[in-house]
Design a protein around this motif. Structure first.
Motif, PDB file in Angstrom:
ATOM      1  N   PHE A 214       0.779  -1.229   0.000  1.00  0.00           N
ATOM      2  CA  PHE A 214       0.000   0.000   0.000  1.00  0.00           C
ATOM      3  C   PHE A 214       0.820   1.294   0.000  1.00  0.00           C
ATOM      4  N   THR A 215       2.088   1.222   0.291  1.00  0.00           N
ATOM      5  CA  THR A 215       2.875   2.450   0.375  1.00  0.00           C
ATOM      6  C   THR A 215       4.281   2.215  -0.161  1.00  0.00           C
ATOM      7  N   ASP A 216       5.026   3.284  -0.267  1.00  0.00           N
ATOM      8  CA  ASP A 216       6.450   3.193  -0.594  1.00  0.00           C
ATOM      9  C   ASP A 216       7.274   3.666   0.601  1.00  0.00           C
ATOM     10  N   ILE A 217       6.708   3.470   1.784  1.00  0.00           N
ATOM     11  CA  ILE A 217       7.323   3.969   3.016  1.00  0.00           C
ATOM     12  C   ILE A 217       8.411   3.012   3.494  1.00  0.00           C
ATOM     13  N   GLU A 218       9.509   3.551   3.949  1.00  0.00           N
ATOM     14  CA  GLU A 218      10.558   2.770   4.595  1.00  0.00           C
ATOM     15  C   GLU A 218      10.158   2.559   6.064  1.00  0.00           C
ATOM     16  N   TRP A 219       9.885   1.347   6.419  1.00  0.00           N
ATOM     17  CA  TRP A 219       9.343   1.100   7.751  1.00  0.00           C
ATOM     18  C   TRP A 219      10.270   0.262   8.624  1.00  0.00           C
ATOM     19  N   ASN A 220      11.381  -0.222   8.077  1.00  0.00           N
ATOM     20  CA  ASN A 220      12.229  -1.177   8.788  1.00  0.00           C
ATOM     21  C   ASN A 220      12.800  -0.640  10.102  1.00  0.00           C
ATOM     22  N   THR A 221      12.836   0.665  10.248  1.00  0.00           N
ATOM     23  CA  THR A 221      13.365   1.232  11.493  1.00  0.00           C
ATOM     24  C   THR A 221      12.321   1.276  12.603  1.00  0.00           C
ATOM     25  N   ALA A 222      11.084   0.951  12.277  1.00  0.00           N
ATOM     26  CA  ALA A 222      10.015   1.000  13.274  1.00  0.00           C
ATOM     27  C   ALA A 222      10.178  -0.116  14.296  1.00  0.00           C
ATOM     28  N   GLU A 223       9.800   0.175  15.536  1.00  0.00           N
ATOM     29  CA  GLU A 223       9.820  -0.853  16.573  1.00  0.00           C
ATOM     30  C   GLU A 223       8.630  -1.787  16.346  1.00  0.00           C
ATOM     31  N   HIS A 224       8.890  -3.093  16.401  1.00  0.00           N
ATOM     32  CA  HIS A 224       7.846  -4.052  16.040  1.00  0.00           C
ATOM     33  C   HIS A 224       7.846  -5.219  17.016  1.00  0.00           C
ATOM     34  N   ILE A 225       6.644  -5.648  17.437  1.00  0.00           N
ATOM     35  CA  ILE A 225       6.477  -6.788  18.338  1.00  0.00           C
ATOM     36  C   ILE A 225       5.553  -7.805  17.677  1.00  0.00           C
ATOM     37  N   SER A 226       5.907  -9.077  17.767  1.00  0.00           N
ATOM     38  CA  SER A 226       5.102 -10.157  17.172  1.00  0.00           C
ATOM     39  C   SER A 226       4.489 -11.027  18.261  1.00  0.00           C
ATOM     40  N   PHE A 227       3.308 -11.562  17.966  1.00  0.00           N
ATOM     41  CA  PHE A 227       2.604 -12.453  18.890  1.00  0.00           C
ATOM     42  C   PHE A 227       2.158 -13.710  18.148  1.00  0.00           C
ATOM     43  N   ASP A 228       1.838 -14.742  18.931  1.00  0.00           N
ATOM     44  CA  ASP A 228       1.385 -16.005  18.329  1.00  0.00           C
ATOM     45  C   ASP A 228      -0.065 -15.937  17.883  1.00  0.00           C
ATOM     46  N   GLU A 229      -0.867 -15.117  18.554  1.00  0.00           N
ATOM     47  CA  GLU A 229      -2.303 -15.104  18.310  1.00  0.00           C
ATOM     48  C   GLU A 229      -2.836 -13.686  18.153  1.00  0.00           C
ATOM     49  N   MET A 230      -3.906 -13.560  17.360  1.00  0.00           N
ATOM     50  CA  MET A 230      -4.516 -12.255  17.156  1.00  0.00           C
ATOM     51  C   MET A 230      -5.132 -11.722  18.438  1.00  0.00           C
ATOM     52  N   THR A 231      -5.636 -12.594  19.303  1.00  0.00           N
ATOM     53  CA  THR A 231      -6.198 -12.140  20.573  1.00  0.00           C
ATOM     54  C   THR A 231      -5.145 -11.410  21.400  1.00  0.00           C
ATOM     55  N   GLN A 232      -3.892 -11.867  21.316  1.00  0.00           N
ATOM     56  CA  GLN A 232      -2.808 -11.204  22.025  1.00  0.00           C
ATOM     57  C   GLN A 232      -2.515  -9.837  21.411  1.00  0.00           C
ATOM     58  N   VAL A 233      -2.596  -9.769  20.080  1.00  0.00           N
ATOM     59  CA  VAL A 233      -2.388  -8.490  19.397  1.00  0.00           C
ATOM     60  C   VAL A 233      -3.457  -7.485  19.825  1.00  0.00           C
ATOM     61  N   ILE A 234      -4.703  -7.908  19.821  1.00  0.00           N
ATOM     62  CA  ILE A 234      -5.803  -7.014  20.212  1.00  0.00           C
ATOM     63  C   ILE A 234      -5.630  -6.521  21.643  1.00  0.00           C
ATOM     64  N   GLN A 235      -5.265  -7.425  22.539  1.00  0.00           N
ATOM     65  CA  GLN A 235      -5.073  -7.030  23.934  1.00  0.00           C
ATOM     66  C   GLN A 235      -3.928  -6.047  24.070  1.00  0.00           C
ATOM     67  N   PHE A 236      -2.841  -6.284  23.329  1.00  0.00           N
ATOM     68  CA  PHE A 236      -1.677  -5.403  23.400  1.00  0.00           C
ATOM     69  C   PHE A 236      -2.014  -4.010  22.863  1.00  0.00           C
ATOM     70  N   ILE A 237      -2.768  -3.956  21.771  1.00  0.00           N
ATOM     71  CA  ILE A 237      -3.179  -2.664  21.211  1.00  0.00           C
ATOM     72  C   ILE A 237      -3.975  -1.868  22.233  1.00  0.00           C
ATOM     73  N   GLN A 238      -4.864  -2.535  22.951  1.00  0.00           N
ATOM     74  CA  GLN A 238      -5.720  -1.855  23.916  1.00  0.00           C
ATOM     75  C   GLN A 238      -4.959  -1.448  25.181  1.00  0.00           C
ATOM     76  N   ASP A 239      -3.920  -2.214  25.521  1.00  0.00           N
ATOM     77  CA  ASP A 239      -3.164  -1.938  26.749  1.00  0.00           C
ATOM     78  C   ASP A 239      -2.008  -0.967  26.528  1.00  0.00           C
ATOM     79  N   GLU A 240      -1.451  -0.944  25.321  1.00  0.00           N
ATOM     80  CA  GLU A 240      -0.259  -0.157  25.054  1.00  0.00           C
ATOM     81  C   GLU A 240      -0.518   0.848  23.931  1.00  0.00           C
TER      82      GLU A 240
END
Length: 308
Positions: A214-240
């Motif tokens: 969708f973009t031509d943005i350089e994003w590799n410098t962004a801080e990124h966290i991965s999770f095993d499950e989408m439920t964990q992603v949703i919880q993390f978004i709401q908490d952080e």
């Protein structure tokens, strides 16, 4: 054969195994005299002996062995028929569902009470697992899995829904950074999160795929966290203070309630044939509880699509 009642079949089977009328009587809850009488009466009608009485117990004759073995087979067949009949009776009342974690926690379980209220006669058993089980040999009637729709074994497969990924954040985070979050160009300034997993040959899409599409943005410098499950992603978004990639069809409750805000209308499609499928072992798809459940599941999916 009119000579052989059910109790006599049990006596013949037990006599062949135990070689003692006393032990047969103890096992069947009868008296030794009653057991001996029934065997003697049968021998009288047949015109030959089934057992000879020895000091050490019973000795079965050749004729007796043939008849007793057939009695044992008849009992085994009857027990098998009874077990099958019980299973058929249970199958009319019990629906066993195994669902993947994402589908179960985000769509199935929150709405299950509605299905139960509409079908009070159906008992429901739920198993939550992401493993593809050998369903032909399992006790489950419906398995809901994200996969490519190609499975070994005698099963029926019905596609429930395709899926995709969208960028979201919490309502509080949106209110705090609304001006910046209106453009995807600013996303790399914030903490990003997504699911990291592999399903078959598919590597689950992440932020790298989203930005490349969708973009031509350089994003590799962004801080990124991965999770095993989408439920964990949703919880993390709401908490952080984070921006995450979620499946909109499995996050309709959070989005419709305002807990999550979709930041960009574009959706990153998961490539076909990967999708959510209902997997039903052969011979079960015509059962009324399964048909009712499939119709209900399709309604859930259609409703989640309308709410997007």
């Amino acid at each position: 054969m009119k000579y052989l009642s059910g109790s006599l079949l049990q006596i013949l089977d037990a006599s062949l195994r135990l070689n003692s009328f006393s032990k047969v009587a103890e096992e069947l809850g009868l008296t030794p005299a009653a057991v001996s009488y029934q065997v003697r009466l049968l021998e009288s009608r047949l015109g030959f002996l089934l057992f000879t009485r020895q000091s050490g117990g019973l000795e079965v004759t050749k004729e007796g062995r043939l008849i007793c073995q057939q009695a044992s087979k008849s009992l085994t067949q009857m027990h098998s028929a009874i077990a099958q009949a019980k299973q058929l009776n249970q199958d009319n009342k019990t629906l066993r569902i195994t669902a993947s974690t994402r589908f179960a926690t985000q769509l199935l379980l929150p709405n299950l009470a509605r299905f139960k209220s509409s079908n009070p006669d159906i008992d429901i058993e739920i198993d939550i697992s992401d493993k593809i089980r050998p369903l032909v040999q399992s006790d489950f009637d419906i398995a809901i899995r994200f996969c490519d729709g190609v499975l070994e074994g005698a099963v029926e497969i019905k596609k429930l829904m395709n899926t995709s990924l969208v960028a979201v954040c919490s309502e509080a985070f949106w209110q705090q950074h609304q001006a910046l979050l209106e453009s995807p160009k600013t996303f790399p300034q914030f903490l990003l999160c997504s699911v990291k997993c592999r399903v078959g040959s598919l590597e689950w899409p992440s932020w790298s795929n989203w930005f490349e599409n969708f973009t031509d943005i350089e994003w590799n410098t962004a801080e990124h966290i991965s999770f095993d499950e989408m439920t964990q992603v949703i919880q993390f978004i709401q908490d952080e203070n984070a921006i995450g990639l979620v499946e909109p069809k499995l996050a309709t409750r959070e989005v419709s309630s305002g807990r999550l805000v979709q930041l960009d209308k574009r959706e990153l499609a998961i490539p076909a044939p990967y999708a959510y499928y209902a997997i039903i072992p052969d011979g079960r798809k015509d059962r009324a509880p399964i048909q009712k459940c499939l119709q209900w599941l399709q309604g859930l999916v259609n409703n989640s699509e309308r709410k997007q």
